[in-house]
Write a protein that holds these residues in place. Structure first.
Motif, PDB file in Angstrom:
ATOM      1  N   CYS A 141       0.811  -1.219   0.000  1.00  0.00           N
ATOM      2  CA  CYS A 141       0.000   0.000   0.000  1.00  0.00           C
ATOM      3  C   CYS A 141       0.843   1.268   0.000  1.00  0.00           C
ATOM      4  CB  CYS A 141      -0.934  -0.006   1.205  1.00  0.00           C
ATOM      5  SG  CYS A 141      -2.175  -1.341   1.156  1.00  0.00           S
ATOM      6  N   LEU A 142       2.016   1.242   0.631  1.00  0.00           N
ATOM      7  CA  LEU A 142       2.870   2.426   0.621  1.00  0.00           C
ATOM      8  C   LEU A 142       3.498   2.628  -0.755  1.00  0.00           C
ATOM      9  CD1 LEU A 142       4.217   4.718   2.261  1.00  0.00           C
ATOM     10  CD2 LEU A 142       6.131   3.139   2.649  1.00  0.00           C
ATOM     11  N   VAL A 143       4.062   1.569  -1.309  1.00  0.00           N
ATOM     12  CA  VAL A 143       4.694   1.675  -2.627  1.00  0.00           C
ATOM     13  C   VAL A 143       3.667   2.081  -3.681  1.00  0.00           C
ATOM     14  CG1 VAL A 143       5.946   0.422  -4.415  1.00  0.00           C
ATOM     15  CG2 VAL A 143       6.473  -0.002  -2.011  1.00  0.00           C
ATOM     16  N   ASP A 144       2.495   1.450  -3.652  1.00  0.00           N
ATOM     17  CA  ASP A 144       1.472   1.749  -4.653  1.00  0.00           C
ATOM     18  C   ASP A 144       0.926   3.163  -4.501  1.00  0.00           C
ATOM     19  OD1 ASP A 144       1.714  -0.773  -5.737  1.00  0.00           O
ATOM     20  OD2 ASP A 144       0.112  -1.629  -4.521  1.00  0.00           O
ATOM     21  N   PHE A 145       0.871   3.677  -3.268  1.00  0.00           N
ATOM     22  CA  PHE A 145       0.403   5.047  -3.066  1.00  0.00           C
ATOM     23  C   PHE A 145       1.258   6.019  -3.861  1.00  0.00           C
ATOM     24  CE2 PHE A 145       0.254   9.149  -0.989  1.00  0.00           C
ATOM     25  CZ  PHE A 145      -1.088   9.321  -0.707  1.00  0.00           C
ATOM     26  N   PHE A 146       2.568   5.755  -3.925  1.00  0.00           N
ATOM     27  CA  PHE A 146       3.480   6.672  -4.618  1.00  0.00           C
ATOM     28  C   PHE A 146       3.720   6.302  -6.081  1.00  0.00           C
ATOM     29  CE2 PHE A 146       4.397   7.938  -0.296  1.00  0.00           C
ATOM     30  CZ  PHE A 146       4.671   9.290  -0.410  1.00  0.00           C
ATOM     31  N   THR A 147       3.410   5.086  -6.485  1.00  0.00           N
ATOM     32  CA  THR A 147       3.810   4.663  -7.832  1.00  0.00           C
ATOM     33  C   THR A 147       2.670   4.245  -8.742  1.00  0.00           C
ATOM     34  OG1 THR A 147       4.153   2.361  -7.129  1.00  0.00           O
ATOM     35  CG2 THR A 147       6.035   3.865  -6.937  1.00  0.00           C
ATOM     36  N   ASP A 148       1.478   3.994  -8.207  1.00  0.00           N
ATOM     37  CA  ASP A 148       0.385   3.514  -9.058  1.00  0.00           C
ATOM     38  C   ASP A 148      -0.280   4.689  -9.769  1.00  0.00           C
ATOM     39  OD1 ASP A 148      -1.649   2.132 -10.279  1.00  0.00           O
ATOM     40  OD2 ASP A 148      -2.891   1.995  -8.475  1.00  0.00           O
ATOM     41  N   PRO A 149      -0.151   4.798 -11.085  1.00  0.00           N
ATOM     42  CA  PRO A 149      -0.731   5.941 -11.801  1.00  0.00           C
ATOM     43  C   PRO A 149      -2.252   5.976 -11.736  1.00  0.00           C
ATOM     44  CG  PRO A 149       0.108   4.296 -13.347  1.00  0.00           C
ATOM     45  CD  PRO A 149       0.569   3.883 -11.996  1.00  0.00           C
ATOM     46  N   MET A 150      -2.900   4.819 -11.645  1.00  0.00           N
ATOM     47  CA  MET A 150      -4.361   4.817 -11.567  1.00  0.00           C
ATOM     48  C   MET A 150      -4.835   5.465 -10.271  1.00  0.00           C
ATOM     49  SD  MET A 150      -7.110   1.640 -11.542  1.00  0.00           S
ATOM     50  CE  MET A 150      -6.670   1.095 -13.184  1.00  0.00           C
ATOM     51  N   ASP A 180      13.990  -5.979   9.532  1.00  0.00           N
ATOM     52  CA  ASP A 180      14.459  -5.891   8.148  1.00  0.00           C
ATOM     53  C   ASP A 180      13.314  -5.720   7.155  1.00  0.00           C
ATOM     54  OD1 ASP A 180      17.058  -6.185   9.001  1.00  0.00           O
ATOM     55  OD2 ASP A 180      17.119  -8.352   8.664  1.00  0.00           O
ATOM     56  N   GLY A 181      12.108  -6.158   7.521  1.00  0.00           N
ATOM     57  CA  GLY A 181      10.981  -6.024   6.613  1.00  0.00           C
ATOM     58  C   GLY A 181      10.677  -4.573   6.289  1.00  0.00           C
ATOM     59  N   TYR A 182      10.737  -3.707   7.290  1.00  0.00           N
ATOM     60  CA  TYR A 182      10.507  -2.279   7.052  1.00  0.00           C
ATOM     61  C   TYR A 182      11.607  -1.685   6.173  1.00  0.00           C
ATOM     62  CZ  TYR A 182       6.748  -2.202  10.500  1.00  0.00           C
ATOM     63  OH  TYR A 182       5.576  -2.416  11.162  1.00  0.00           O
ATOM     64  N   GLN A 183      12.837  -2.108   6.435  1.00  0.00           N
ATOM     65  CA  GLN A 183      13.944  -1.569   5.648  1.00  0.00           C
ATOM     66  C   GLN A 183      13.815  -1.956   4.175  1.00  0.00           C
ATOM     67  OE1 GLN A 183      15.875   0.634   7.164  1.00  0.00           O
ATOM     68  NE2 GLN A 183      14.605   0.158   8.966  1.00  0.00           N
ATOM     69  N   ALA A 184      13.299  -3.153   3.911  1.00  0.00           N
ATOM     70  CA  ALA A 184      13.112  -3.582   2.518  1.00  0.00           C
ATOM     71  C   ALA A 184      12.065  -2.722   1.828  1.00  0.00           C
ATOM     72  CB  ALA A 184      12.703  -5.057   2.485  1.00  0.00           C
ATOM     73  N   VAL A 185      10.963  -2.411   2.514  1.00  0.00           N
ATOM     74  CA  VAL A 185       9.930  -1.557   1.916  1.00  0.00           C
ATOM     75  C   VAL A 185      10.470  -0.154   1.703  1.00  0.00           C
ATOM     76  CG1 VAL A 185       7.639  -0.542   2.253  1.00  0.00           C
ATOM     77  CG2 VAL A 185       8.074  -2.915   2.920  1.00  0.00           C
ATOM     78  N   LEU A 186      11.210   0.372   2.679  1.00  0.00           N
ATOM     79  CA  LEU A 186      11.793   1.701   2.541  1.00  0.00           C
ATOM     80  C   LEU A 186      12.719   1.784   1.339  1.00  0.00           C
ATOM     81  CD1 LEU A 186      12.610   2.701   6.236  1.00  0.00           C
ATOM     82  CD2 LEU A 186      11.015   3.832   4.685  1.00  0.00           C
ATOM     83  N   ALA A 187      13.520   0.756   1.149  1.00  0.00           N
ATOM     84  CA  ALA A 187      14.440   0.747   0.005  1.00  0.00           C
ATOM     85  C   ALA A 187      13.673   0.733  -1.311  1.00  0.00           C
ATOM     86  CB  ALA A 187      15.372  -0.464   0.098  1.00  0.00           C
ATOM     87  N   ASP A 191      13.658   3.975  -3.935  1.00  0.00           N
ATOM     88  CA  ASP A 191      14.162   3.833  -5.303  1.00  0.00           C
ATOM     89  C   ASP A 191      13.132   4.257  -6.339  1.00  0.00           C
ATOM     90  OD1 ASP A 191      16.575   2.898  -4.400  1.00  0.00           O
ATOM     91  OD2 ASP A 191      16.084   0.784  -4.667  1.00  0.00           O
ATOM     92  N   ALA A 192      11.847   4.096  -5.993  1.00  0.00           N
ATOM     93  CA  ALA A 192      10.787   4.340  -6.971  1.00  0.00           C
ATOM     94  C   ALA A 192      10.250   5.763  -6.946  1.00  0.00           C
ATOM     95  CB  ALA A 192       9.632   3.366  -6.739  1.00  0.00           C
ATOM     96  N   SER A 193      10.439   6.505  -5.856  1.00  0.00           N
ATOM     97  CA  SER A 193       9.783   7.804  -5.735  1.00  0.00           C
ATOM     98  C   SER A 193      10.667   8.832  -5.039  1.00  0.00           C
ATOM     99  CB  SER A 193       8.462   7.659  -4.967  1.00  0.00           C
ATOM    100  OG  SER A 193       7.893   8.915  -4.694  1.00  0.00           O
ATOM    101  N   ALA A 194      11.052   9.860  -5.787  1.00  0.00           N
ATOM    102  CA  ALA A 194      11.801  10.965  -5.187  1.00  0.00           C
ATOM    103  C   ALA A 194      10.900  11.768  -4.250  1.00  0.00           C
ATOM    104  CB  ALA A 194      12.362  11.866  -6.288  1.00  0.00           C
ATOM    105  N   GLU A 195       9.609  11.811  -4.539  1.00  0.00           N
ATOM    106  CA  GLU A 195       8.682  12.516  -3.652  1.00  0.00           C
ATOM    107  C   GLU A 195       8.670  11.883  -2.269  1.00  0.00           C
ATOM    108  OE1 GLU A 195       5.010  14.265  -6.174  1.00  0.00           O
ATOM    109  OE2 GLU A 195       5.395  12.122  -6.455  1.00  0.00           O
ATOM    110  N   PHE A 196       8.663  10.568  -2.227  1.00  0.00           N
ATOM    111  CA  PHE A 196       8.696   9.893  -0.933  1.00  0.00           C
ATOM    112  C   PHE A 196       9.977  10.238  -0.195  1.00  0.00           C
ATOM    113  CE2 PHE A 196      10.322   6.466   1.697  1.00  0.00           C
ATOM    114  CZ  PHE A 196       9.275   6.297   2.599  1.00  0.00           C
ATOM    115  N   VAL A 197      11.118  10.218  -0.889  1.00  0.00           N
ATOM    116  CA  VAL A 197      12.401  10.507  -0.244  1.00  0.00           C
ATOM    117  C   VAL A 197      12.372  11.886   0.404  1.00  0.00           C
ATOM    118  CG1 VAL A 197      14.865  10.865  -0.638  1.00  0.00           C
ATOM    119  CG2 VAL A 197      13.687   8.979  -1.768  1.00  0.00           C
ATOM    120  N   GLY A 198      11.801  12.866  -0.299  1.00  0.00           N
ATOM    121  CA  GLY A 198      11.724  14.210   0.254  1.00  0.00           C
ATOM    122  C   GLY A 198      10.848  14.287   1.489  1.00  0.00           C
ATOM    123  N   MET A 199       9.700  13.616   1.459  1.00  0.00           N
ATOM    124  CA  MET A 199       8.793  13.633   2.615  1.00  0.00           C
ATOM    125  C   MET A 199       9.374  12.849   3.785  1.00  0.00           C
ATOM    126  SD  MET A 199       5.097  13.143   0.748  1.00  0.00           S
ATOM    127  CE  MET A 199       4.681  14.156  -0.677  1.00  0.00           C
TER     128      MET A 199
END
Length: 273
Positions: A141-150, A180-187, A191-199
């Motif tokens: 849900c976090l990755v898709d929030f930032f990367t899913d165009p739909m 480590d599970g959280y660190q994997a999602v963060l990575a 990698d997929a969203s510069a907007e996330f990195v800034g926030m």
């Protein structure tokens, strides 16, 4: 004392002699020996005296008395220590059928279930039609929030909700800093969203709660819902996310129509609007 009485010497691995036992279950001295503590100290523990206790000793006592996860956490609370993180009891792992019934009963409103790392475990039909949940995205849900165009195209409130989503994920990470599970999602999301990195660099933190969402659906137009995250005490690794229609834009009626046979046909062939 009540839990000590429930454990037989045989279950504790003690030799069974011919002497008649006056105490049901284990004696205090036996628990003390098996837990590796002094007999007097263990007696004081049962009596609730003001003594110094450590998590390691309480874990030993909990092991000898065969305490459940909930009972072990309660023992910590009785001793005045911060309870350990909740764990899933083996007998509670098979709850998915019941949780599926919960979110299916929430129809015609969207609902889904996610794990500690925001991975989507299951979702109902309304979540697919309204939120665009589907099998060909990451299902996080976090990755898709930032990367899913739909989802991004449908969400009118994406910008104002994004910081809340990031702050809530930081709170979840902070509760388990070595996971480590959280660190994997963060990575992955970094990698997929510069907007996330800034926030993420803003270091905001917020507990999970409710979020107002305004969505532009291609068939019925504006939908205004409120998402609520609900914890399942018996399954601390899961959260149920329920979307409730707000009294705006005739949202409830629109969601009911989308779940109807006519609405399902219309959602298969959406038009702009």
């Amino acid at each position: 004392m009540s839990r000590r009485a429930r454990v037989s010497p045989q279950e504790a691995g003690l030799p069974v002699g011919g002497v008649r036992r006056r105490t049901p279950g284990l004696r205090r001295e036996e628990v003390a020996v098996l837990a590796g503590v002094g007999a007097s100290w263990y007696q004081w523990l049962e009596q609730g005296r003001d003594i110094s206790v450590s998590p390691q000793v309480l874990d030993s006592v909990a092991r000898v008395l065969r305490l459940s996860n909930a009972e072990r956490r309660h023992l910590y609370a009785l001793a005045g220590l911060n309870p350990p993180a909740p764990e899933v009891a083996p007998e509670k792992r098979d709850m998915c059928d019941g949780l599926r019934r919960v979110i299916d009963t929430w129809m015609p409103y969207p609902a889904h279930i996610m794990d500690l790392y925001y991975n989507c475990v299951m979702y109902n039909d309304a979540a697919a039609v309204v939120l665009g949940m589907r099998s060909d995205i990451t299902q996080n849900c976090l990755v898709d929030f930032f990367t899913d165009p739909m989802y991004r195209a449908r969400s009118r409130t994406w910008e104002q909700n994004a910081r809340t989503v990031v702050a809530q994920f930081r709170a979840a990470c902070a509760a388990r800093p070595d996971d480590d599970g959280y660190q994997a999602v963060l990575a992955e999301v970094s990698d997929a969203s510069a907007e996330f990195v800034g926030m993420w660099a803003e270091r905001d933190i917020e507990d999970q709660g409710q979020i107002r969402k305004e969505l532009d659906h291609p068939v019925v137009g504006l939908l205004v819902v409120e998402s609520t995250v609900m914890k399942v005490p018996a399954r601390p690794d899961l959260s149920i996310v329920l979307h409730t229609p707000l009294d705006e834009a005739n949202t409830a009626a629109k969601l009911e129509w989308l779940a109807s046979p006519e609405g399902r046909r219309g959602a298969m062939y959406p038009v702009a609007g």
